[in-house]
Structures are given as structure tokens and as C-alpha cells.
Motif scaffolding. Structure first.
Motif, mmCIF file in Angstrom:
data_model
loop_
_atom_site.group_PDB
_atom_site.id
_atom_site.type_symbol
_atom_site.label_atom_id
_atom_site.label_comp_id
_atom_site.label_asym_id
_atom_site.label_seq_id
_atom_site.Cartn_x
_atom_site.Cartn_y
_atom_site.Cartn_z
ATOM 1 N N GLU A 129 0.812 -1.208 0.000
ATOM 2 C CA GLU A 129 0.000 0.000 0.000
ATOM 3 C C GLU A 129 0.850 1.265 0.000
ATOM 4 O OE1 GLU A 129 -2.973 -0.025 3.012
ATOM 5 O OE2 GLU A 129 -3.812 -1.963 2.405
ATOM 6 N N LYS A 130 2.130 1.125 0.327
ATOM 7 C CA LYS A 130 3.025 2.277 0.297
ATOM 8 C C LYS A 130 4.469 1.772 0.266
ATOM 9 C CE LYS A 130 3.217 2.674 5.358
ATOM 10 N NZ LYS A 130 3.061 3.557 6.526
ATOM 11 N N ASN A 131 5.360 2.624 -0.170
ATOM 12 C CA ASN A 131 6.801 2.362 -0.132
ATOM 13 C C ASN A 131 7.184 1.015 -0.734
ATOM 14 O OD1 ASN A 131 6.993 4.773 1.299
ATOM 15 N ND2 ASN A 131 6.882 3.756 3.286
ATOM 16 N N GLY A 132 6.693 0.743 -1.895
ATOM 17 C CA GLY A 132 7.062 -0.528 -2.504
ATOM 18 C C GLY A 132 6.569 -0.637 -3.927
ATOM 19 N N HIS A 133 6.824 -1.779 -4.514
ATOM 20 C CA HIS A 133 6.457 -2.005 -5.898
ATOM 21 C C HIS A 133 5.792 -3.382 -6.016
ATOM 22 C CE1 HIS A 133 8.964 1.461 -6.881
ATOM 23 N NE2 HIS A 133 9.891 0.938 -6.089
ATOM 24 N N ASN A 134 4.965 -3.502 -7.005
ATOM 25 C CA ASN A 134 4.241 -4.754 -7.211
ATOM 26 C C ASN A 134 5.189 -5.870 -7.632
ATOM 27 O OD1 ASN A 134 2.136 -3.053 -6.755
ATOM 28 N ND2 ASN A 134 1.106 -3.394 -8.705
ATOM 29 N N SER A 135 4.817 -7.074 -7.270
ATOM 30 C CA SER A 135 5.575 -8.235 -7.724
ATOM 31 C C SER A 135 4.603 -9.359 -8.075
ATOM 32 C CB SER A 135 6.560 -8.722 -6.644
ATOM 33 O OG SER A 135 5.870 -9.231 -5.517
ATOM 34 N N LYS A 136 5.019 -10.214 -8.989
ATOM 35 C CA LYS A 136 4.217 -11.361 -9.405
ATOM 36 C C LYS A 136 5.083 -12.605 -9.398
ATOM 37 C CE LYS A 136 0.695 -9.044 -12.177
ATOM 38 N NZ LYS A 136 -0.062 -9.044 -13.462
ATOM 39 N N SER A 137 4.466 -13.713 -9.007
ATOM 40 C CA SER A 137 5.197 -14.971 -8.940
ATOM 41 C C SER A 137 5.533 -15.479 -10.332
ATOM 42 C CB SER A 137 4.377 -16.026 -8.180
ATOM 43 O OG SER A 137 3.141 -16.257 -8.844
ATOM 44 N N TYR A 178 7.414 -19.810 -3.453
ATOM 45 C CA TYR A 178 7.331 -19.247 -4.797
ATOM 46 C C TYR A 178 8.437 -18.222 -5.034
ATOM 47 C CZ TYR A 178 4.865 -14.940 -3.198
ATOM 48 O OH TYR A 178 4.509 -13.754 -2.602
ATOM 49 N N LEU A 179 8.846 -18.124 -6.293
ATOM 50 C CA LEU A 179 9.813 -17.124 -6.732
ATOM 51 C C LEU A 179 9.048 -16.023 -7.457
ATOM 52 C CD1 LEU A 179 12.679 -19.395 -8.104
ATOM 53 C CD2 LEU A 179 12.439 -18.425 -5.810
ATOM 54 N N PHE A 180 9.440 -14.792 -7.227
ATOM 55 C CA PHE A 180 8.702 -13.682 -7.811
ATOM 56 C C PHE A 180 9.637 -12.702 -8.524
ATOM 57 C CE2 PHE A 180 9.621 -12.498 -3.376
ATOM 58 C CZ PHE A 180 10.262 -11.273 -3.539
ATOM 59 N N LYS A 181 9.036 -11.878 -9.372
ATOM 60 C CA LYS A 181 9.744 -10.774 -10.026
ATOM 61 C C LYS A 181 9.087 -9.474 -9.604
ATOM 62 C CE LYS A 181 9.199 -9.952 -14.464
ATOM 63 N NZ LYS A 181 9.325 -10.057 -15.953
ATOM 64 N N ASN A 182 9.880 -8.571 -9.051
ATOM 65 C CA ASN A 182 9.375 -7.272 -8.620
ATOM 66 C C ASN A 182 9.680 -6.242 -9.703
ATOM 67 O OD1 ASN A 182 9.345 -4.576 -7.163
ATOM 68 N ND2 ASN A 182 8.725 -5.916 -5.494
ATOM 69 N N GLU A 183 8.705 -5.382 -9.995
ATOM 70 C CA GLU A 183 8.880 -4.420 -11.082
ATOM 71 C C GLU A 183 9.923 -3.357 -10.771
ATOM 72 O OE1 GLU A 183 5.168 -1.457 -9.888
ATOM 73 O OE2 GLU A 183 4.926 -2.940 -11.486
ATOM 74 N N GLY A 184 10.229 -3.134 -9.476
ATOM 75 C CA GLY A 184 11.245 -2.171 -9.095
ATOM 76 C C GLY A 184 10.916 -0.754 -9.537
ATOM 77 N N ASP A 185 11.954 0.082 -9.590
ATOM 78 C CA ASP A 185 11.769 1.460 -10.049
ATOM 79 C C ASP A 185 12.899 1.821 -10.999
ATOM 80 O OD1 ASP A 185 13.995 1.945 -8.420
ATOM 81 O OD2 ASP A 185 12.752 2.579 -6.737
ATOM 82 N N SER A 186 12.972 3.094 -11.362
ATOM 83 C CA SER A 186 13.987 3.525 -12.329
ATOM 84 C C SER A 186 15.399 3.368 -11.782
ATOM 85 C CB SER A 186 13.745 4.986 -12.731
ATOM 86 O OG SER A 186 13.772 5.831 -11.588
ATOM 87 N N GLU A 187 15.518 3.363 -10.463
ATOM 88 C CA GLU A 187 16.849 3.256 -9.856
ATOM 89 C C GLU A 187 17.302 1.809 -9.727
ATOM 90 O OE1 GLU A 187 18.964 4.350 -5.583
ATOM 91 O OE2 GLU A 187 17.309 5.583 -6.329
ATOM 92 N N THR A 188 16.409 0.952 -9.270
ATOM 93 C CA THR A 188 16.795 -0.446 -9.044
ATOM 94 C C THR A 188 16.546 -1.327 -10.264
ATOM 95 O OG1 THR A 188 14.613 -1.052 -8.172
ATOM 96 C CG2 THR A 188 16.234 -0.202 -6.604
#
Length: 211
Positions: free
Chosen positions: A139-147, A164-174
Motif C-alpha cells: 500500500e506504500k513504499n514498494g512495488h508490485n511483484s508477481k510470482s 514461490y519465486l517472484f519478479k518485482n517491477e522495481g523502479d527507475s533506480e533499481t
């Protein structure tokens, strides 16, 4: 969604039961409909194909698709012990290795309220007999991730464990990064740990209750 694995051979058992049911159903239909089929202007060598391969194949496909989407949720434990995780889950996630007091979160006057050191989050699980997907949204300070891949162990026990292993969308920096989670299931609660690569929050704990 993506495929997931489970312990044991319950999927093989289910396919065997559906195959047997398809054969029996085909035989019953053959007995009831054969007088009408015999009157159709078809070559003799086509009739056995209609009676066996075609009828059993079509019936199997109908049975399997129905079971895959709906039947597995209602199947008894001895047929398919796969837990139904589908739906919305609400909870909290800690970051940077901070431990969560699971018992305090799940009981008492402040049940299910995230503390100052926790991140409120939602987990949406889409699942059928073959495939699953965990969609995590803070809900804050983070990014969506999908398994990306998943496994459920201990399906015949009272406390299955979800990996489960997931991929996080991250941001422009990470940029995008990957991680994994281990969650214990019990009484409509998922609780456990997660970790990420070097650009993520590294590790923490999570607890979710079914909405």
C-alpha cells in the motif's frame, strides 16, 4: 498464471479417475445412443472411432476442464488435497530483516493492524488445478511483484507450505529484481519469510489473512 507443482501423485490420480469416469460415461452413452448412431450414413470403419476415441476424448476434455476450473475446490482430501489459496489476502510485511510478532498481529485488541515498522500489503492469488499466480501489492513504499514459479509442499498435512519465486517491477533506480517467499498456511493465514536480490529490501517477514 503459471504452472505449480505439488507433492505426491494426486494429479496423476485425478487424471486416472477422470479417465475411468470418461470410459464409463462413454459406454453408457454408447448403449443408449447406438441405435440412433447406427442409422447414420457413416462407413463401418468410422463407427468404432465414434464410439471409442472420439466419444471418450470429448467426454474426458469436458470432465477435465470442469474439474480444473471448479471441481478441484470441492474434491475430498483423499482425491485432491491441494489447498485453495485463491482470493484476496490482506496483511503486513516487514523489511530489512525486522521480525514480525505473528501472535500479536493475529490476536488481541489490535488484531491485524500493521505497526509503524510494517508495510500494509495485499496479496491476490489466482489459482486453478494446474496454474497459480501470487500478485503482491504494497500500500506504500514498494512495488508490485508477481510470482514466476511455485510449489506447495505438505498438502497431506494440516500445515501446507507454499514456496514461490517472484519478479518485482522495481523502479527507475533499481530496475526489476527477483526474490523468493516461503509461507506456511493455517486457518486462513499465510505467514513466513521472503528474500530478494541485492537491490531489493533483502529479507523480511510477511503475514496475510484471507479477506
Amino acid at each position: 498464471m503459471h504452472r505449480y507443482t505439488v507433492e505426491g501423485n494426486n494429479r496423476v490420480k485425478v487424471i486416472g479417475l477422470i479417465t475411468a469416469a470418461s470410459i464409463v460415461t462413454s459406454l453408457i452413452l454408447h448403449i443408449g445412443l447406438s441405435p440412433r448412431i447406427d442409422t447414420l450414413p457413416l462407413p463401418d470403419y468410422i463407427l468404432p472411432f465414434v464410439y471409442t476415441v472420439l466419444s471418450i476424448g470429448v467426454i474426458f476434455a469436458l470432465f477435465y476442464e470442469t474439474y480444473k476450473e471448479y471441481g478441484w475446490r470441492m474434491a475430498p482430501q483423499f482425491v485432491s488435497p491441494i489447498p485453495n489459496l485463491s482470493g484476496e489476502w490482506e496483511g503486513c510485511v516487514s523489511e530489512d530483516g525486522e521480525p514480525l510478532d505473528f501472535d500479536a498481529y493475529l490476536s488481541g485488541e489490535e488484531c491485524c493492524q500493521c505497526g509503524d515498522d510494517m508495510v500494509p500489503a495485499n496479496l491476490t492469488v489466482s489459482q486453478n488445478f494446474e496454474k497459480i499466480e501470487f500478485d503482491y501489492t504494497p500500500e506504500k513504499n514498494g512495488h508490485n511483484s508477481k510470482s514466476q514459479v511455485a510449489m506447495i509442499r505438505g498438502t497431506y498435512s494440516n500445515r501446507p507450505v507454499v514456496y514461490y519465486l517472484f519478479k518485482n517491477e522495481g523502479d527507475s533506480e533499481t530496475g526489476e529484481y527477483y526474490g523468493g517467499a516461503r509461507l506456511d498456511l493455517g486457518d486462513d493465514v499465510l505467514r513466513g519469510q521472503y528474500f530478494t536480490g541485492p537491490v531489493g529490501p533483502e529479507d523480511g517477514q510477511a503475514v496475510f489473512e484471507r479477506s
